[in-house]
Each structure stands twice: as C-alpha cells, then as structure tokens.
Design a protein around this motif. Sequence first.
Motif, PDB file in Angstrom:
ATOM      1  N   SER A   1       0.830  -1.198   0.000  1.00 53.52           N
ATOM      2  CA  SER A   1       0.000   0.000   0.000  1.00 53.52           C
ATOM      3  C   SER A   1       0.868   1.252   0.000  1.00 53.52           C
ATOM      4  O   SER A   1       1.681   1.460   0.905  1.00 53.52           O
TER       5      SER A   1
ATOM      6  N   ASP B   1       0.586   3.891   2.969  1.00 50.08           N
ATOM      7  CA  ASP B   1       1.366   3.745   4.212  1.00 50.08           C
ATOM      8  C   ASP B   1       2.592   4.650   4.212  1.00 50.08           C
ATOM      9  O   ASP B   1       3.090   5.039   5.276  1.00 50.08           O
ATOM     10  N   TRP B   2       3.083   4.994   3.013  1.00 47.95           N
ATOM     11  CA  TRP B   2       4.297   5.809   2.954  1.00 47.95           C
ATOM     12  C   TRP B   2       4.063   7.196   3.570  1.00 47.95           C
ATOM     13  O   TRP B   2       4.999   7.809   4.075  1.00 47.95           O
TER      14      TRP B   2
ATOM     15  N   SER C   1       2.619   7.926   6.170  1.00 52.15           N
ATOM     16  CA  SER C   1       2.842   7.911   7.620  1.00 52.15           C
ATOM     17  C   SER C   1       4.221   7.349   7.949  1.00 52.15           C
ATOM     18  O   SER C   1       4.495   6.981   9.084  1.00 52.15           O
TER      19      SER C   1
ATOM     20  N   GLN D   1       5.584   4.585   6.932  1.00 53.78           N
ATOM     21  CA  GLN D   1       5.728   3.128   6.985  1.00 53.78           C
ATOM     22  C   GLN D   1       6.109   2.603   5.601  1.00 53.78           C
ATOM     23  O   GLN D   1       5.441   2.894   4.624  1.00 53.78           O
TER      24      GLN D   1
ATOM     25  N   ASP E   1       7.031  -0.915   3.471  1.00 57.05           N
ATOM     26  CA  ASP E   1       6.902  -2.377   3.504  1.00 57.05           C
ATOM     27  C   ASP E   1       8.273  -3.048   3.524  1.00 57.05           C
ATOM     28  O   ASP E   1       9.244  -2.544   2.930  1.00 57.05           O
TER      29      ASP E   1
END
Lengths: 63, 344
Positions: B177, B180-181, B183, B185, B187
């Motif tokens: 996803s 998510d970057w 925030s 985060q 993978d």
Amino acid sequence: NAAAVATAAALELKRHPAFSSCGTSIEAADRLVEALRNHLLKPEREGDSTPLRQWVQQHLAQP
Amino acid sequence: MTSRDPLALEPLEAFPMPEGAITLPDAELLGTSRAMVLAALQQAMREQLLQLPLGPQSELNNPERCLMLNRIAVQVLPAGMLADAVALDPATWQSGAVPQLLLAALVDEENAVVHFPGVLTAADWAQASSQAERDGDGYLVEVEQFRGGIERLFALVQLLEPAALPHFRVLSGPVVSILDWLSGQVDEALLALGAKPQPIQAAAFRMEDPSDFADDDFDGYEPPGDPLALLTILLGIDSRERLVSGELAEECIEIFQLQLAPFSDQAGSERPNALRLILVATLRDDLLPDGITLRAQQGQHRQEATTKASSRVEFVFQGAEPIEVAIVSSNGSELSLPPLQLHA
C-alpha cells in the motif's frame, strides 16, 4: 427467457459487419444483448404487446 | 406464574430464493458445493438448449482450477446462499490457468439450490478492486459487484472471441500500500531493496528540459501536484554488469536511483491518486547509464522506456489497480518491485 433469446439474436447479428464489434468488445456485447432484451420485454410504443409475449401466445395458439 | 405454551410455534426464519435460482434434483448424489455449481451450470445450459464445451474434464471438480467454457477461462467463486461477499485469492492463479471471467455462485447445500449473481471481467475488477475488502493476501468481493446473472456468462462466452477477454493479472507478490508511505511506513519488501523515505523537495521534480524525457510522445507534461511522499531506491551496475540496489549499489561506479512519488491531482488533497516513477542519475547534471529499461504495468496499461544519453525517465500511473515495476539492465539483469497500490 428474454436474455437467452437476446443472446441468440445477437449471435445472428454478429455476422453482420455493422455488429461485428460485439465479438471483440465486452462493452459492445453487453450493450447489444441488453438492448435486444429490453426490446423484447419493453417496446417503446405504448399499447403494444411485447414481442416475446406475442411469440409465446402464437406458439401456444398452435394446435 | 407463566409457563411456555408447548404448542406455541417458534418464529420461522425464512428468506426468498433469488430470482433465477436453480433447484437441483438428486442432490444427494452431488456431495460437494463445487459439484452442485457444476450441475447447476449444466442444467442451465440444457434449459437454454446450449451445447457449449465445458472442461477440462479431468479437473472439473478441482475448486482451484478454472473451468474452460467455450474456450474461455472461468473461475467459480462459491459462497453460501446468504453471503454478501465471495472470497477471491489470486494466489491460486497459476501460469496458464488465470481466469478471464469470475463467476459468483451462491449455494444452499441443504436444499440443493444454486444462484449465480453474475460475472466479473478483468475490467470490472479494475473498478471493484478498490472497494474490495482485503482478506490476507486475497479479497472479499461484494456479491453485488457481480452482474448479469448466468445469462451474462452465457452471452459473453458465446459472443466474444477468447482474445477479446483479457486475463486477470497474476501479481508478482503481495500488494504494497502506497498510502502507508505518507505515515512513514515502508513495507519490508521495499526495505529489502534498500528503499528509503526522503524529505520532500518539490524543486527536485520540476521538469527542466523536456528533451530529457525518454518518451518520444512527450508533449510538455507538467506534474500537476507536489509529491505527498517520496521513496528512493539506489541502483547500480556492479563489476559483473549486474543490476543491484541499496547497500550493494553504493559500492558501484555507475549509480543512479529510482524515485517513487505519490501525489494528488486535486489541490489541497492529502490522499494520493497517482504515482510518479522517476529513474534519474544521482548527480544533477549526470546521465543515466545507457541501456537501462524502466518497465511498469497497471492492468492492461503498460509503459516502457530504455535510456540512451538520458538524464531522466518518468512515468505516471493513476487508478486503483496494482502497479508492477521492473528495472532491467542492458544485459538483462532485472530488479522487480512488489506490486504497488494507490488505494485511490
């Protein structure tokens, strides 16, 4: 049912150059079948019996 | 003292059978849900006087294999009659057995009734995937996304040439996803490639010289929005002419980087609906190594460019379908990213 009749009609129409795109386009195939089905069930002119009903009545009237 | 009337009737739970549901005779001979679905399909064809080839005969009862109906690959997605979603697991797709149509089948095993709400094409899935709930590595697809009933299945397999129905895409791995970057985060699969979040510097994304653009169709495209996040992956060509990334790339003589920048084309929005992929030299006025190919695909949309005296290669993708990205060196050494999804 109306959808099966519409599909059979679409298969016949597909042989005509004007309808050849329904063999290569999902959208064209969906639209053609839906349009034929609507015509069978809901004719535009008021007061008319639907073609499908007429055919069924004619078939039932046969001895 | 009140007592329960032994003759009182318990309220009966009842629900109407969906229109067009197929009742199967000899249900006790069928056994499995898959067998009932096949029996219902064949019964529907008999009732409509259709003689469509159905196979492969040796795998008809294998729930993980697609059916071949009139030379078109159809995957059956079964669920209970009252289910409002069916499970879709792309991991079951294997090379040569990827579906062209998904057919939802709701089964009442006790009463031997099967209802086919409709089918999904790959194009339908491109629209529906953004709304589908994730279920591990798979999806839960709402039944209402399938349309047309069994009639649409029969219409499509009869009218369309097999080549007119694109196969669903087999992704290279679990989808990452992009959201998510925002925030911070990242993978694990991207971290393993050496991906690093970077502070956003809008100036770095201005197109200074259109001739740098590797695409011959460049028409003065200007990025419509500032990036909402930025990930960079350092790339390099090692002494054995292999394409490497991250720490291994730091030791290479020829170094360049892949930038991944999600952005929104709507002013003020903090939710990305597009992704820019930029292959760029690490030094501002430097050139990329020749013969490096950036390849990216989203559904049926594919972009590819190979460097030649280039300082920059850039692609933009929009939409909810996963984006698959690969970089290939001149000698064929390839580095692939996990599928990226905007969740627009």
